[in-house]
Write an enzyme that holds these catalytic residues in place. Sequence first.
Site, PDB file in Angstrom:
ATOM      1  N   ASN A  57     -14.018   1.704 -22.486  1.00 57.11           N
ATOM      2  CA  ASN A  57     -12.854   0.777 -22.203  1.00 57.11           C
ATOM      3  C   ASN A  57     -12.137   0.384 -23.559  1.00 57.11           C
ATOM      4  O   ASN A  57     -12.831   0.099 -24.408  1.00 57.11           O
ATOM      5  CB  ASN A  57     -13.569  -0.492 -21.409  1.00 57.11           C
ATOM      6  CG  ASN A  57     -12.467  -1.206 -20.613  1.00 57.11           C
ATOM      7  OD1 ASN A  57     -11.220  -1.466 -21.235  1.00 57.11           O
ATOM      8  ND2 ASN A  57     -12.763  -1.645 -19.688  1.00 57.11           N
ATOM      9  N   TYR A  64       0.804  -1.136  -0.032  1.00 55.45           N
ATOM     10  CA  TYR A  64       0.053  -0.306   0.007  1.00 55.45           C
ATOM     11  C   TYR A  64       0.864   1.156   0.002  1.00 55.45           C
ATOM     12  O   TYR A  64       0.334   2.131  -0.682  1.00 55.45           O
ATOM     13  CB  TYR A  64      -1.100   0.054   1.159  1.00 55.45           C
ATOM     14  CG  TYR A  64      -2.276  -0.955   0.875  1.00 55.45           C
ATOM     15  CD1 TYR A  64      -2.128  -2.300   1.148  1.00 55.45           C
ATOM     16  CD2 TYR A  64      -3.427  -0.359   0.087  1.00 55.45           C
ATOM     17  CE1 TYR A  64      -3.340  -3.074   0.959  1.00 55.45           C
ATOM     18  CE2 TYR A  64      -4.455  -0.996  -0.288  1.00 55.45           C
ATOM     19  CZ  TYR A  64      -4.326  -2.632   0.158  1.00 55.45           C
ATOM     20  OH  TYR A  64      -5.372  -3.101  -0.289  1.00 55.45           O
ATOM     21  N   GLY A 114     -13.691   1.911 -17.305  1.00 56.37           N
ATOM     22  CA  GLY A 114     -12.174   1.787 -16.913  1.00 56.37           C
ATOM     23  C   GLY A 114     -12.464   0.602 -15.811  1.00 56.37           C
ATOM     24  O   GLY A 114     -11.623   0.674 -14.822  1.00 56.37           O
ATOM     25  N   THR A 115     -13.395  -0.288 -16.018  1.00 56.22           N
ATOM     26  CA  THR A 115     -13.494  -1.381 -14.988  1.00 56.22           C
ATOM     27  C   THR A 115     -13.623  -2.829 -16.017  1.00 56.22           C
ATOM     28  O   THR A 115     -14.332  -2.762 -16.801  1.00 56.22           O
ATOM     29  CB  THR A 115     -14.706  -1.086 -14.171  1.00 56.22           C
ATOM     30  OG1 THR A 115     -14.623  -2.342 -13.134  1.00 56.22           O
ATOM     31  CG2 THR A 115     -15.933  -1.029 -14.629  1.00 56.22           C
ATOM     32  N   SER A 116     -13.062  -3.660 -15.546  1.00 53.34           N
ATOM     33  CA  SER A 116     -12.986  -5.042 -15.853  1.00 53.34           C
ATOM     34  C   SER A 116     -14.401  -5.745 -15.580  1.00 53.34           C
ATOM     35  O   SER A 116     -14.694  -6.784 -15.873  1.00 53.34           O
ATOM     36  CB  SER A 116     -12.007  -5.967 -15.602  1.00 53.34           C
ATOM     37  OG  SER A 116     -12.047  -6.110 -13.932  1.00 53.34           O
ATOM     38  N   ALA A 133     -10.344   6.463 -21.302  1.00 53.78           N
ATOM     39  CA  ALA A 133     -11.251   7.224 -20.774  1.00 53.78           C
ATOM     40  C   ALA A 133     -10.699   8.703 -21.035  1.00 53.78           C
ATOM     41  O   ALA A 133     -11.608   9.536 -21.388  1.00 53.78           O
ATOM     42  CB  ALA A 133     -11.409   6.920 -19.135  1.00 53.78           C
ATOM     43  N   ARG A 151       1.879   1.958  -3.579  1.00 51.25           N
ATOM     44  CA  ARG A 151       0.682   2.435  -4.213  1.00 51.25           C
ATOM     45  C   ARG A 151       0.743   3.619  -3.878  1.00 51.25           C
ATOM     46  O   ARG A 151       0.621   4.865  -4.735  1.00 51.25           O
ATOM     47  CB  ARG A 151      -0.452   1.792  -4.028  1.00 51.25           C
ATOM     48  CG  ARG A 151      -0.280   0.242  -4.762  1.00 51.25           C
ATOM     49  CD  ARG A 151      -1.363  -0.848  -4.424  1.00 51.25           C
ATOM     50  NE  ARG A 151      -2.848  -0.067  -4.684  1.00 51.25           N
ATOM     51  CZ  ARG A 151      -3.959  -0.845  -4.358  1.00 51.25           C
ATOM     52  NH1 ARG A 151      -3.864  -1.658  -3.628  1.00 51.25           N
ATOM     53  NH2 ARG A 151      -4.971  -0.283  -4.811  1.00 51.25           N
ATOM     54  N   HIS A 201     -15.008   1.097  -2.265  1.00 51.27           N
ATOM     55  CA  HIS A 201     -14.049   0.043  -2.044  1.00 51.27           C
ATOM     56  C   HIS A 201     -13.078   1.041  -0.865  1.00 51.27           C
ATOM     57  O   HIS A 201     -11.928   0.584  -0.668  1.00 51.27           O
ATOM     58  CB  HIS A 201     -13.192  -0.408  -3.063  1.00 51.27           C
ATOM     59  CG  HIS A 201     -13.933  -1.499  -3.679  1.00 51.27           C
ATOM     60  ND1 HIS A 201     -13.712  -1.909  -4.960  1.00 51.27           N
ATOM     61  CD2 HIS A 201     -15.351  -2.101  -3.388  1.00 51.27           C
ATOM     62  CE1 HIS A 201     -14.627  -2.727  -5.259  1.00 51.27           C
ATOM     63  NE2 HIS A 201     -15.619  -2.825  -4.335  1.00 51.27           N
TER      64      HIS A 201
END
Length: 239
Positions: free
Chosen positions: A213, A66, A187-189, A231, A69, A119
């Site tokens: 995407n 973390y 932008g999400t799978s 995007a 990141r 999240h």
Amino acid sequence: MDNSPGTLRTILEAARIVAFTGAGISAESGIPTFRGPNGLWRSFSPEKLASPEAFADDPRLVWEWYDWRRQIIHKAQPNPGHRALAEMEGRAVGRFTLVTQNVDGLHDRAGSRNIVKLHGDIWQVRCTACAVQEQNDQVPMDPLPPRCRCGALLRPAVVWFGEALPADAWGRALEAAAQAQVFLVIGTSATVYPAAGLVQVARKSGARVAVVNPDPTPADQLAEWVLRGAAGDILPRLL
Ligand code: BV8
Ligand code: ZN
């Protein structure tokens, strides 16, 4: 149904809009996505590191991930995709909700206001023992792992695999998806649940779905518009 981009642009001018974003909207800011070719750190999969078990087993290793990141995010800037969504919200006051799976805070820095963070937030920490939850912007983190005033370990205030989403955020997201007339999947799978289930909720409630995407995703089959590209290119053109 006329599914030209021009039609999408027109309905965006008056519809209730939900923008649902994932790691891909931060890719052009230089932040690695989870499952992309340049996937996240080492050979670990996020499902392994982003879990209570991994943290219990090796809090230092999880915090190293973390902290790494956070250092990348700290240097990153919001990109035209983030800014376009902030602009879209400004033009659609009262009828725009941003629901994000991202924890990087770039939507906030781009000026978005009405953000539902499904999240959690990588810039917040929570005590593993007492009720402390607070902002922590220290880059790099020192000491690592960080400890609470009460002496217990602090954890990132994010939702790990196997953990429930915050009830208030999930409630707001469900409400927005059920009311949406246009649902943008950006932008999400669309592979992580329950978040990915919001597309189906919106569709079932009559929303018109658009996907942004560069690659195909399971959400494409629910979409009236599949805008194949980045995007940062596509969203400014939608304004
Ligand atoms: C829960 C926070 C129960 C931490 C994250 C088997 C089947 C189905 C479900 C499950 C299963 N086994 C387990 C589950 C449940 C699990 C799950 O869904 N697993 C998946 C992997 C199968 N879900 C959970 O565990 C959730 N909790 O279910 O709890 C429960 C219920 C009640 C009470 C107790 C318990 C919790 C899930 C949340 C996990 N936390 N993140 C952190 O960040 O460290 S998830 C993580 O994945 C991130 O949040 C991320 O946002 C999210 C989704 O990934 P994406 O955002 O989509 O990113 P990805 O890399 O996958 O894709 C990027 C996309 O962008 C790609 O499509 C790419 O093409 C595109 N892209 C690239 N460049 C661009 C672009 N797009 C546009 N422009 C570009 N330039
Ligand atoms: Zn504490």
